[in-house]
Design a protein around this motif. Structure first.
Motif, PDB file in Angstrom:
ATOM      1  N   UNK A 111      15.068   6.205  -1.942  1.00  0.00           N
ATOM      2  CA  UNK A 111      16.240   5.393  -2.276  1.00  0.00           C
ATOM      3  C   UNK A 111      15.853   3.917  -2.388  1.00  0.00           C
ATOM      4  N   UNK A 112      15.005   3.469  -1.461  1.00  0.00           N
ATOM      5  CA  UNK A 112      14.547   2.078  -1.487  1.00  0.00           C
ATOM      6  C   UNK A 112      13.750   1.793  -2.758  1.00  0.00           C
ATOM      7  N   UNK A 113      12.955   2.769  -3.186  1.00  0.00           N
ATOM      8  CA  UNK A 113      12.169   2.586  -4.411  1.00  0.00           C
ATOM      9  C   UNK A 113      13.070   2.501  -5.639  1.00  0.00           C
ATOM     10  N   UNK A 114      14.174   3.232  -5.612  1.00  0.00           N
ATOM     11  CA  UNK A 114      15.141   3.134  -6.719  1.00  0.00           C
ATOM     12  C   UNK A 114      15.723   1.719  -6.778  1.00  0.00           C
ATOM     13  N   UNK A 115      16.056   1.159  -5.611  1.00  0.00           N
ATOM     14  CA  UNK A 115      16.579  -0.215  -5.568  1.00  0.00           C
ATOM     15  C   UNK A 115      15.519  -1.198  -6.053  1.00  0.00           C
ATOM     16  N   UNK A 116      14.256  -0.976  -5.646  1.00  0.00           N
ATOM     17  CA  UNK A 116      13.158  -1.811  -6.141  1.00  0.00           C
ATOM     18  C   UNK A 116      13.061  -1.726  -7.665  1.00  0.00           C
ATOM     19  N   UNK A 117      13.248  -0.522  -8.204  1.00  0.00           N
ATOM     20  CA  UNK A 117      13.186  -0.329  -9.654  1.00  0.00           C
ATOM     21  C   UNK A 117      14.323  -1.068 -10.354  1.00  0.00           C
ATOM     22  N   UNK A 118      15.510  -1.041  -9.751  1.00  0.00           N
ATOM     23  CA  UNK A 118      16.663  -1.754 -10.329  1.00  0.00           C
ATOM     24  C   UNK A 118      16.397  -3.260 -10.346  1.00  0.00           C
ATOM     25  N   UNK A 119      15.820  -3.777  -9.250  1.00  0.00           N
ATOM     26  CA  UNK A 119      15.486  -5.203  -9.174  1.00  0.00           C
ATOM     27  C   UNK A 119      14.465  -5.564 -10.253  1.00  0.00           C
ATOM     28  N   UNK A 120      13.433  -4.719 -10.415  1.00  0.00           N
ATOM     29  CA  UNK A 120      12.412  -4.983 -11.434  1.00  0.00           C
ATOM     30  C   UNK A 120      13.028  -4.972 -12.832  1.00  0.00           C
ATOM     31  N   UNK A 121      13.904  -3.990 -13.102  1.00  0.00           N
ATOM     32  CA  UNK A 121      14.546  -3.899 -14.414  1.00  0.00           C
ATOM     33  C   UNK A 121      15.400  -5.134 -14.681  1.00  0.00           C
ATOM     34  N   UNK A 122      16.096  -5.614 -13.643  1.00  0.00           N
ATOM     35  CA  UNK A 122      16.919  -6.823 -13.790  1.00  0.00           C
ATOM     36  C   UNK A 122      16.048  -8.025 -14.116  1.00  0.00           C
ATOM     37  N   UNK A 123      14.910  -8.163 -13.428  1.00  0.00           N
ATOM     38  CA  UNK A 123      14.005  -9.282 -13.694  1.00  0.00           C
ATOM     39  C   UNK A 123      13.409  -9.175 -15.091  1.00  0.00           C
ATOM     40  N   UNK A 124      13.113  -7.957 -15.520  1.00  0.00           N
ATOM     41  CA  UNK A 124      12.586  -7.760 -16.874  1.00  0.00           C
ATOM     42  C   UNK A 124      13.622  -8.224 -17.901  1.00  0.00           C
ATOM     43  N   UNK A 125      14.890  -7.963 -17.626  1.00  0.00           N
ATOM     44  CA  UNK A 125      15.967  -8.416 -18.496  1.00  0.00           C
ATOM     45  C   UNK A 125      16.025  -9.940 -18.530  1.00  0.00           C
ATOM     46  N   UNK A 126      15.824 -10.571 -17.366  1.00  0.00           N
ATOM     47  CA  UNK A 126      15.797 -12.036 -17.310  1.00  0.00           C
ATOM     48  C   UNK A 126      14.647 -12.593 -18.157  1.00  0.00           C
ATOM     49  N   UNK A 127      13.492 -11.932 -18.081  1.00  0.00           N
ATOM     50  CA  UNK A 127      12.359 -12.350 -18.917  1.00  0.00           C
ATOM     51  C   UNK A 127      12.717 -12.248 -20.404  1.00  0.00           C
ATOM     52  N   UNK A 128      13.415 -11.178 -20.761  1.00  0.00           N
ATOM     53  CA  UNK A 128      13.822 -11.002 -22.157  1.00  0.00           C
ATOM     54  C   UNK A 128      14.749 -12.145 -22.586  1.00  0.00           C
ATOM     55  N   UNK A 129      15.740 -12.455 -21.756  1.00  0.00           N
ATOM     56  CA  UNK A 129      16.668 -13.543 -22.082  1.00  0.00           C
ATOM     57  C   UNK A 129      15.923 -14.869 -22.235  1.00  0.00           C
ATOM     58  N   UNK A 130      14.957 -15.126 -21.354  1.00  0.00           N
ATOM     59  CA  UNK A 130      14.208 -16.382 -21.429  1.00  0.00           C
ATOM     60  C   UNK A 130      13.376 -16.442 -22.703  1.00  0.00           C
ATOM     61  N   UNK A 131      12.703 -15.329 -23.026  1.00  0.00           N
ATOM     62  CA  UNK A 131      11.861 -15.301 -24.231  1.00  0.00           C
ATOM     63  C   UNK A 131      12.701 -15.509 -25.487  1.00  0.00           C
ATOM     64  N   UNK A 132      13.849 -14.855 -25.554  1.00  0.00           N
ATOM     65  CA  UNK A 132      14.739 -15.006 -26.713  1.00  0.00           C
ATOM     66  C   UNK A 132      15.203 -16.454 -26.838  1.00  0.00           C
ATOM     67  N   UNK A 133      15.444 -17.092 -25.703  1.00  0.00           N
ATOM     68  CA  UNK A 133      15.929 -18.476 -25.712  1.00  0.00           C
ATOM     69  C   UNK A 133      14.840 -19.470 -26.109  1.00  0.00           C
ATOM     70  N   UNK A 134      13.591 -19.202 -25.714  1.00  0.00           N
ATOM     71  CA  UNK A 134      12.522 -20.180 -25.922  1.00  0.00           C
ATOM     72  C   UNK A 134      11.770 -20.001 -27.230  1.00  0.00           C
ATOM     73  N   UNK A 135      11.570 -18.747 -27.673  1.00  0.00           N
ATOM     74  CA  UNK A 135      10.699 -18.485 -28.820  1.00  0.00           C
ATOM     75  C   UNK A 135      11.461 -18.600 -30.137  1.00  0.00           C
ATOM     76  N   UNK A 136      10.846 -19.265 -31.098  1.00  0.00           N
ATOM     77  CA  UNK A 136      11.409 -19.337 -32.451  1.00  0.00           C
ATOM     78  C   UNK A 136      11.081 -18.067 -33.243  1.00  0.00           C
ATOM     79  N   UNK A 137       9.827 -17.620 -33.131  1.00  0.00           N
ATOM     80  CA  UNK A 137       9.388 -16.400 -33.818  1.00  0.00           C
ATOM     81  C   UNK A 137       9.693 -15.194 -32.927  1.00  0.00           C
ATOM     82  N   UNK A 138      10.598 -14.338 -33.360  1.00  0.00           N
ATOM     83  CA  UNK A 138      11.051 -13.237 -32.523  1.00  0.00           C
ATOM     84  C   UNK A 138       9.975 -12.169 -32.316  1.00  0.00           C
ATOM     85  N   UNK A 139       8.973 -12.116 -33.202  1.00  0.00           N
ATOM     86  CA  UNK A 139       7.897 -11.156 -32.995  1.00  0.00           C
ATOM     87  C   UNK A 139       7.101 -11.506 -31.738  1.00  0.00           C
ATOM     88  N   UNK A 140       7.062 -12.785 -31.399  1.00  0.00           N
ATOM     89  CA  UNK A 140       6.401 -13.191 -30.157  1.00  0.00           C
ATOM     90  C   UNK A 140       7.168 -12.678 -28.929  1.00  0.00           C
TER      91      UNK A 140
END
Length: 309
Positions: A38-67
């Motif tokens: 159960x704890x590992x599932x929560x860890x996975x949810x936290x990682x997925x949330x952080x991955x989403x944050x990385x996606x939002x940051x990349x979309x905000x900063x990068x001009x070329x979307x392929x990057x």
């Protein structure tokens, strides 16, 4: 430590190796009677949330979307598939601890550096983690004082009310740390420092040298930036990356580089994105990025197959 908190022991009466935020999280998971999976599932949810944050940051900063795609592919490679401390299986490799800078930087972009909201976020991070949090808070306060100084040079005022609201959260977090732990700095970091791990030789083939090159190129693109607000944000990001590199000097250099690679990867691809615009060379840099990912995958093939198995 989580069990000690659960037993009613007071903060400061026992040793903490990791940040208070993670320990409180595990305390409540134990309170709920969660099993390891159960704890590992929560860890996975936290990682997925952080991955989403990385996606939002990349979309905000990068001009070329392929990057954006290339960055996310590299992030999965470094932080999920090839990492020596899997973020789901190993709490010490979780982004809640090692990528704490990410939500802070997103808040700084949203509310600007000279904002009480940003100050509160960085101060809270210090309470949650008195190693990384203190480093990030130091970078933030340095940015605040530098910006305030330049505003004064250009005859721009920082309102007294705003200045007070910015300074109160850091002072409160400093008081909290000293009140409960008797020190403003992490006792565990002091212990590691006493063991002189940072004196270990860095291999001439270490990725550390590559990271310094990337940071140098990033600084070059910052100096070329004409938008002041973007320049301020990029300099803050550079400062956060430099203090994140301090963790590299722990007892396992390359492993520590891998598990803190998120900020270096975002800077690498942001630099390539900026260079593509400056020199109209996006196709060449797309190719370079693809070769980088391919070569890195080959070099990391052993840990990749171990983790996949």
């Amino acid at each position: 430590p989580a069990l000690k908190l659960l037993a009613g022991e007071q903060l400061g009466s026992f040793y903490l190796q990791y940040g208070l935020g993670e320990i409180v999280l595990f305390k409540y998971m134990l309170t709920l009677g969660l099993k390891l999976h159960h704890m590992q599932i929560i860890q996975a949810v936290i990682f997925a949330f952080w991955f989403l944050l990385y996606y939002f940051l990349a979309v905000k900063l990068f001009k070329e979307k392929f990057f954006v795609f290339l960055f996310l592919l590299s992030l999965v490679l470094f932080r999920f598939i090839a990492t020596p401390y899997h973020p789901i299986l190993s709490p010490q490799g979780n982004p809640m601890r090692l990528d704490l800078w990410l939500p802070l930087f997103l808040i700084a972009i949203r509310f600007k550096i000279l904002s009480p909201v940003t100050s509160l976020a960085f101060s809270t991070a210090y309470v949650l983690d008195n190693f990384f949090g203190l480093l990030y808070l130091s970078v933030y306060l340095s940015a605040v004082f530098v910006l305030a100084f330049f505003k004064k040079l250009h005859s721009q005022r920082v309102h007294i009310k705003t200045a007070i609201l910015i300074l109160v959260p850091p002072l409160a977090s400093l008081f909290f740390q000293y009140r409960y732990f008797g020190s403003l700095f992490s006792p565990s970091a002091k212990l590691v420092d006493d063991l002189d791990y940072w004196q270990m030789n860095i291999s001439p083939f270490s990725m550390f040298w590559v990271s310094l090159l990337v940071l140098g190129l990033f600084l070059y693109t910052i100096l070329k930036e004409k938008t002041e607000n973007l320049k301020e944000n990029y300099l803050l990001l550079l400062g956060l990356a430099l203090v994140e590199l301090i963790y590299f000097f722990g007892r396992s250099h390359e492993n520590n580089f891998m598990i803190t690679s998120g900020i270096l990867l975002i800077i690498l691809f942001l630099t390539l994105d900026k260079l593509a615009k400056l020199y109209n060379s996006k196709k060449v840099l797309f190719l370079f990025s693809g070769v980088f990912i391919l070569i890195t995958s080959l070099l990391l093939s052993v840990p990749i197959f171990e983790n996949l198995n």
